[in-house]
Structure formats: structure tokens, C-alpha cells
Design a protein around this motif. Structure first.
Motif, PDB file in Angstrom:
ATOM      1  N   ARG A  52       0.836  -1.204   0.000  1.00  0.00           N
ATOM      2  CA  ARG A  52       0.000   0.000   0.000  1.00  0.00           C
ATOM      3  C   ARG A  52       0.877   1.263   0.000  1.00  0.00           C
ATOM      4  NH1 ARG A  52      -5.411  -0.621   0.739  1.00  0.00           N
ATOM      5  NH2 ARG A  52      -6.175  -2.612   1.569  1.00  0.00           N
ATOM      6  N   LYS A  53       1.938   1.191   0.797  1.00  0.00           N
ATOM      7  CA  LYS A  53       2.853   2.338   0.859  1.00  0.00           C
ATOM      8  C   LYS A  53       3.532   2.562  -0.483  1.00  0.00           C
ATOM      9  CE  LYS A  53       6.597   4.251   3.674  1.00  0.00           C
ATOM     10  NZ  LYS A  53       7.538   4.000   4.798  1.00  0.00           N
ATOM     11  N   ALA A  54       3.913   1.473  -1.142  1.00  0.00           N
ATOM     12  CA  ALA A  54       4.568   1.584  -2.454  1.00  0.00           C
ATOM     13  C   ALA A  54       3.628   2.205  -3.474  1.00  0.00           C
ATOM     14  CB  ALA A  54       5.012   0.207  -2.921  1.00  0.00           C
ATOM     15  N   ILE A  55       2.343   1.823  -3.428  1.00  0.00           N
ATOM     16  CA  ILE A  55       1.357   2.380  -4.360  1.00  0.00           C
ATOM     17  C   ILE A  55       1.111   3.857  -4.061  1.00  0.00           C
ATOM     18  CG2 ILE A  55      -1.067   2.232  -5.085  1.00  0.00           C
ATOM     19  CD1 ILE A  55      -0.877  -0.808  -4.512  1.00  0.00           C
ATOM     20  N   SER A  56       1.109   4.224  -2.774  1.00  0.00           N
ATOM     21  CA  SER A  56       0.907   5.637  -2.416  1.00  0.00           C
ATOM     22  C   SER A  56       2.053   6.513  -2.924  1.00  0.00           C
ATOM     23  CB  SER A  56       0.765   5.774  -0.889  1.00  0.00           C
ATOM     24  OG  SER A  56       1.988   5.452  -0.236  1.00  0.00           O
ATOM     25  N   ALA A  64       3.387  -3.682  -7.313  1.00  0.00           N
ATOM     26  CA  ALA A  64       2.858  -3.578  -5.949  1.00  0.00           C
ATOM     27  C   ALA A  64       1.361  -3.862  -5.941  1.00  0.00           C
ATOM     28  CB  ALA A  64       3.148  -2.193  -5.381  1.00  0.00           C
ATOM     29  N   SER A  65       0.663  -3.355  -6.935  1.00  0.00           N
ATOM     30  CA  SER A  65      -0.786  -3.576  -7.030  1.00  0.00           C
ATOM     31  C   SER A  65      -1.102  -5.064  -7.207  1.00  0.00           C
ATOM     32  CB  SER A  65      -1.358  -2.775  -8.199  1.00  0.00           C
ATOM     33  OG  SER A  65      -2.739  -3.000  -8.331  1.00  0.00           O
ATOM     34  N   TYR A  66      -0.395  -5.733  -8.097  1.00  0.00           N
ATOM     35  CA  TYR A  66      -0.604  -7.157  -8.367  1.00  0.00           C
ATOM     36  C   TYR A  66      -0.262  -8.006  -7.143  1.00  0.00           C
ATOM     37  CZ  TYR A  66       0.242 -11.774 -10.419  1.00  0.00           C
ATOM     38  OH  TYR A  66       0.223 -13.112 -10.694  1.00  0.00           O
ATOM     39  N   GLU A  80     -11.680  -8.403  -1.771  1.00  0.00           N
ATOM     40  CA  GLU A  80     -10.597  -7.417  -1.882  1.00  0.00           C
ATOM     41  C   GLU A  80      -9.599  -7.822  -2.977  1.00  0.00           C
ATOM     42  OE1 GLU A  80     -11.732  -8.740   0.806  1.00  0.00           O
ATOM     43  OE2 GLU A  80     -12.334  -7.148   2.189  1.00  0.00           O
ATOM     44  N   ALA A  81      -9.358  -9.140  -3.074  1.00  0.00           N
ATOM     45  CA  ALA A  81      -8.420  -9.631  -4.092  1.00  0.00           C
ATOM     46  C   ALA A  81      -8.941  -9.351  -5.496  1.00  0.00           C
ATOM     47  CB  ALA A  81      -8.186 -11.124  -3.904  1.00  0.00           C
ATOM     48  N   ALA A  82     -10.242  -9.618  -5.723  1.00  0.00           N
ATOM     49  CA  ALA A  82     -10.833  -9.379  -7.042  1.00  0.00           C
ATOM     50  C   ALA A  82     -10.751  -7.900  -7.412  1.00  0.00           C
ATOM     51  CB  ALA A  82     -12.288  -9.843  -7.056  1.00  0.00           C
ATOM     52  N   TYR A  83     -11.051  -7.052  -6.447  1.00  0.00           N
ATOM     53  CA  TYR A  83     -10.989  -5.606  -6.699  1.00  0.00           C
ATOM     54  C   TYR A  83      -9.575  -5.175  -7.087  1.00  0.00           C
ATOM     55  CZ  TYR A  83     -11.126  -0.584  -5.729  1.00  0.00           C
ATOM     56  OH  TYR A  83     -11.013   0.782  -5.826  1.00  0.00           O
ATOM     57  N   GLN A  84      -8.576  -5.709  -6.370  1.00  0.00           N
ATOM     58  CA  GLN A  84      -7.196  -5.308  -6.626  1.00  0.00           C
ATOM     59  C   GLN A  84      -6.661  -5.893  -7.928  1.00  0.00           C
ATOM     60  OE1 GLN A  84      -6.071  -2.994  -4.439  1.00  0.00           O
ATOM     61  NE2 GLN A  84      -4.493  -2.658  -5.964  1.00  0.00           N
ATOM     62  N   TYR A  85      -7.089  -7.109  -8.281  1.00  0.00           N
ATOM     63  CA  TYR A  85      -6.674  -7.683  -9.571  1.00  0.00           C
ATOM     64  C   TYR A  85      -7.232  -6.846 -10.725  1.00  0.00           C
ATOM     65  CZ  TYR A  85      -4.718 -11.983  -7.597  1.00  0.00           C
ATOM     66  OH  TYR A  85      -3.937 -12.888  -6.919  1.00  0.00           O
ATOM     67  N   LYS A  86      -8.438  -6.346 -10.571  1.00  0.00           N
ATOM     68  CA  LYS A  86      -9.029  -5.487 -11.603  1.00  0.00           C
ATOM     69  C   LYS A  86      -8.233  -4.191 -11.743  1.00  0.00           C
ATOM     70  CE  LYS A  86     -13.701  -7.327 -11.072  1.00  0.00           C
ATOM     71  NZ  LYS A  86     -15.074  -7.069 -10.567  1.00  0.00           N
ATOM     72  N   ASN A  87      -7.795  -3.647 -10.594  1.00  0.00           N
ATOM     73  CA  ASN A  87      -6.937  -2.453 -10.642  1.00  0.00           C
ATOM     74  C   ASN A  87      -5.609  -2.753 -11.342  1.00  0.00           C
ATOM     75  OD1 ASN A  87      -8.748  -0.775  -9.349  1.00  0.00           O
ATOM     76  ND2 ASN A  87      -7.903  -1.156  -7.305  1.00  0.00           N
ATOM     77  N   SER A  88      -5.072  -3.945 -11.078  1.00  0.00           N
ATOM     78  CA  SER A  88      -3.819  -4.341 -11.705  1.00  0.00           C
ATOM     79  C   SER A  88      -3.978  -4.473 -13.214  1.00  0.00           C
ATOM     80  CB  SER A  88      -3.331  -5.670 -11.116  1.00  0.00           C
ATOM     81  OG  SER A  88      -2.143  -6.097 -11.743  1.00  0.00           O
ATOM     82  N   ILE A  89      -5.164  -4.994 -13.638  1.00  0.00           N
ATOM     83  CA  ILE A  89      -5.440  -5.118 -15.078  1.00  0.00           C
ATOM     84  C   ILE A  89      -5.447  -3.736 -15.736  1.00  0.00           C
ATOM     85  CG2 ILE A  89      -7.258  -5.709 -16.740  1.00  0.00           C
ATOM     86  CD1 ILE A  89      -7.931  -8.076 -14.803  1.00  0.00           C
ATOM     87  N   LYS A  90      -6.020  -2.757 -15.039  1.00  0.00           N
ATOM     88  CA  LYS A  90      -6.054  -1.390 -15.587  1.00  0.00           C
ATOM     89  C   LYS A  90      -4.651  -0.797 -15.710  1.00  0.00           C
ATOM     90  CE  LYS A  90     -10.636  -0.348 -13.682  1.00  0.00           C
ATOM     91  NZ  LYS A  90     -11.366   0.453 -12.667  1.00  0.00           N
ATOM     92  N   ARG A  91      -3.779  -1.161 -14.780  1.00  0.00           N
ATOM     93  CA  ARG A  91      -2.422  -0.599 -14.777  1.00  0.00           C
ATOM     94  C   ARG A  91      -1.447  -1.368 -15.681  1.00  0.00           C
ATOM     95  NH1 ARG A  91      -3.494  -0.396  -8.978  1.00  0.00           N
ATOM     96  NH2 ARG A  91      -3.730   1.774  -8.296  1.00  0.00           N
ATOM     97  N   HIS A 103      -5.603 -14.414 -15.017  1.00  0.00           N
ATOM     98  CA  HIS A 103      -5.543 -15.800 -14.536  1.00  0.00           C
ATOM     99  C   HIS A 103      -5.922 -15.865 -13.048  1.00  0.00           C
ATOM    100  CE1 HIS A 103      -3.900 -19.956 -14.296  1.00  0.00           C
ATOM    101  NE2 HIS A 103      -3.646 -19.585 -13.045  1.00  0.00           N
ATOM    102  N   ASN A 104      -5.290 -15.000 -12.245  1.00  0.00           N
ATOM    103  CA  ASN A 104      -5.562 -15.016 -10.808  1.00  0.00           C
ATOM    104  C   ASN A 104      -6.973 -14.527 -10.482  1.00  0.00           C
ATOM    105  OD1 ASN A 104      -3.010 -15.984 -10.487  1.00  0.00           O
ATOM    106  ND2 ASN A 104      -2.180 -14.205  -9.421  1.00  0.00           N
ATOM    107  N   LEU A 105      -7.491 -13.590 -11.273  1.00  0.00           N
ATOM    108  CA  LEU A 105      -8.883 -13.145 -11.098  1.00  0.00           C
ATOM    109  C   LEU A 105      -9.841 -14.306 -11.360  1.00  0.00           C
ATOM    110  CD1 LEU A 105     -10.902 -10.856 -10.585  1.00  0.00           C
ATOM    111  CD2 LEU A 105     -10.763 -10.295 -13.027  1.00  0.00           C
ATOM    112  N   GLY A 106      -9.496 -15.122 -12.365  1.00  0.00           N
ATOM    113  CA  GLY A 106     -10.299 -16.323 -12.627  1.00  0.00           C
ATOM    114  C   GLY A 106     -10.288 -17.284 -11.460  1.00  0.00           C
ATOM    115  N   ASN A 107      -9.144 -17.406 -10.789  1.00  0.00           N
ATOM    116  CA  ASN A 107      -9.055 -18.285  -9.616  1.00  0.00           C
ATOM    117  C   ASN A 107      -9.952 -17.788  -8.474  1.00  0.00           C
ATOM    118  OD1 ASN A 107      -7.254 -20.049 -10.805  1.00  0.00           O
ATOM    119  ND2 ASN A 107      -5.438 -19.024  -9.992  1.00  0.00           N
ATOM    120  N   VAL A 108     -10.035 -16.456  -8.320  1.00  0.00           N
ATOM    121  CA  VAL A 108     -10.922 -15.883  -7.292  1.00  0.00           C
ATOM    122  C   VAL A 108     -12.370 -16.240  -7.596  1.00  0.00           C
ATOM    123  CG1 VAL A 108     -11.793 -13.750  -6.272  1.00  0.00           C
ATOM    124  CG2 VAL A 108      -9.362 -13.971  -6.758  1.00  0.00           C
TER     125      VAL A 108
END
Length: 249
Positions: A52-56, A64-66, A80-91, A103-108
């Protein structure tokens, strides 16, 4: 200011900006590495703090997001994992990053038994890397589970319809029983009326049949009585009407 001075000034400014960006990236990456060390040691809460600190520090730090999404997934915080994987996809900037995040979003989604979204996620992952055997296997498995789920839903609907029909039949039988009871009651009332009429007939004195000879004798007797009455009337007329006596004082 001369043209040469202006050009030199712009170069200096651009160098400063570039040097600032590179220092921010280095700082964010170093914090991400600290998070990775905690993640390897399974200190997931500490790892989450570093990520979180790295992203800030650098909002574009996709690593860091992934990895933050991975720490949530490992902690079984699927939402929370699904939300963050979606953010990682955007980045994500590369197909490799997109493949991993999808792939990891599919696992969630698989863990949440959301097979339709799992199929879509694994499919997107394969579009970015069609050579990954694990992704291909998960994609096929998700499709199979989705088919089974859809079949089960169809069967459940059929069973529900059958149950509804059974309930309708039960209701019809109940209605038939009610109608039968009503008919039985009506029949009982009719029988009671018939029995009452029979009883009335039994209780009523039965009239004896009169023979022709008896009828003649009755008529002669009635004629004789009428003659006697007429003779009395005629005698009273000849004697006159009686006078009432006065009272003495």
C-alpha cells in the motif's frame, strides 16, 4: 533571454522531472521489495502495509498492485483480491502482466463458484498468453463446471414444475372431495325429505274406500235428515213467533 538560454533551461527542467520520476520509481520499487520479503515469510499483514505504501508513493506501480492482490488472495479475502486484480489489469502495460492478473482473477471467481466470470477471466488470460497450460486447464474446468451448474438449474426448474403440478392435483382432489361431501349432504337432505314424506304418509289416517252400496245408504240417510229438519221449520211457522213476558215490579 536568448534562444540558446531558453533551450538550455528547458533541458534542465526536463532532466529534473525525469530524475524526480526515477527516484520515485526507485523508492516505490524498494518498498515493494520489502513487501515481497514479508510475503515470502507469510507475513501477509506486513506485506500488505508495504504494498500500500509503495502504491501511495507511485500510483503506477503495477507490481505492488498485483502483489497486494496476491496477499489478499492468500488471506482468503476474495472480494478485496478481485478488486485489486481489476486495478492491476487497468495498470498493466504488457500481455504478460494482463495474463497473470486475469488468470488469478479467474481463480478468485472459481473459489466463489462464479463460473461464468471465471470462464471469461481465463479466456482473457489465454488471449494474452495462449501457451499457458495451467490457464488452459482452468479454462476447460470452469466451462465444465458452468455446464453442470446450468444443467442442475434446468433440472431444478423441472422438479419445481412437477411439484407445482402435484400440488395442483392435490388441490383438485381436495376440491373433488369437498364437492363429493356437498353432493353427499345434498343427497342426505333429499333422502331425509323422502323419509319425512314417507313418515307423514304413514302417520296420516288412511281413508277407507267406500263401496257403491255404502254410498247409496249414506245419501238416503242424509236425505231423511234434511226432511226431518224441514218439517220442524214448517211447524214453527204455523204456531207463530213467541212474545216475551214483561217483568213485574
Amino acid at each position: 533571454m536568448s534562444k540558446t538560454h531558453k533551450v538550455f533551461f528547458l533541458i534542465m527542467v526536463s532532466l529534473r522531472v525525469f530524475s524526480q520520476d526515477s527516484s520515485v520509481n526507485k523508492q516505490s520499487n524498494n518498498i515493494t521489495l520489502d513487501g515481497n520479503l514479508e510475503y515470502v515469510e507469510n507475513n501477509l499483514i506486513e506485506a500488505e502495509v508495504f504494498y500500500r505504501k509503495a502504491i501511495s508513493v507511485d500510483s503506477l506501480n503495477n507490481t505492488a498492485s498485483y502483489n497486494l492482490a496476491n496477499s489478499f488472495y492468500k488471506s482468503q479475502l476474495n472480494k478485496e483480491a478481485a478488486y485489486q486484480y481489476k486495478n492491476s489489469i487497468k495498470r498493466s502495460n504488457t500481455k504478460q502482466e494482463l495474463h497473470k492478473a486475469f488468470h488469478n482473477l479467474g481463480n478468485v471467481y472459481m473459489q466463489n463458484k462464479n463460473y461464468q466470470n471465471a470462464v471469461n477471466s481465463f479466456k482473457s488470460a489465454l488471449l494474452n498468453n495462449s501457451n499457458d497450460d495451467e490457464t488452459r486447464y482452468n479454462y476447460v474446468l470452469a466451462k465444465e463446471l458452468l455446464k453442470n451448474e446450468q444443467k442442475k438449474k434446468k433440472n431444478d426448474k423441472k422438479d419445481d414444475k412437477k411439484d407445482d403440478k402435484k400440488d395442483d392435483k392435490k388441490d383438485d382432489k381436495k376440491d373433488d372431495k369437498k364437492d363429493d361431501k356437498k353432493d353427499d349432504k345434498k343427497g342426505e337432505k333429499k333422502d331425509d325429505k323422502k323419509n319425512d314424506k314417507k313418515d307423514d304418509k304413514k302417520n296420516k289416517p288412511q281413508q277407507k274406500k267406500i263401496s257403491p252400496e255404502q254410498l247409496k245408504n249414506l245419501l238416503k240417510a242424509m236425505d231423511n235428515q234434511e226432511k226431518k229438519v224441514q218439517e220442524k221449520v214448517n211447524k214453527s211457522k204455523t204456531k207463530g213467533v213467541p212474545i216475551k213476558n214483561k217483568k213485574d215490579w
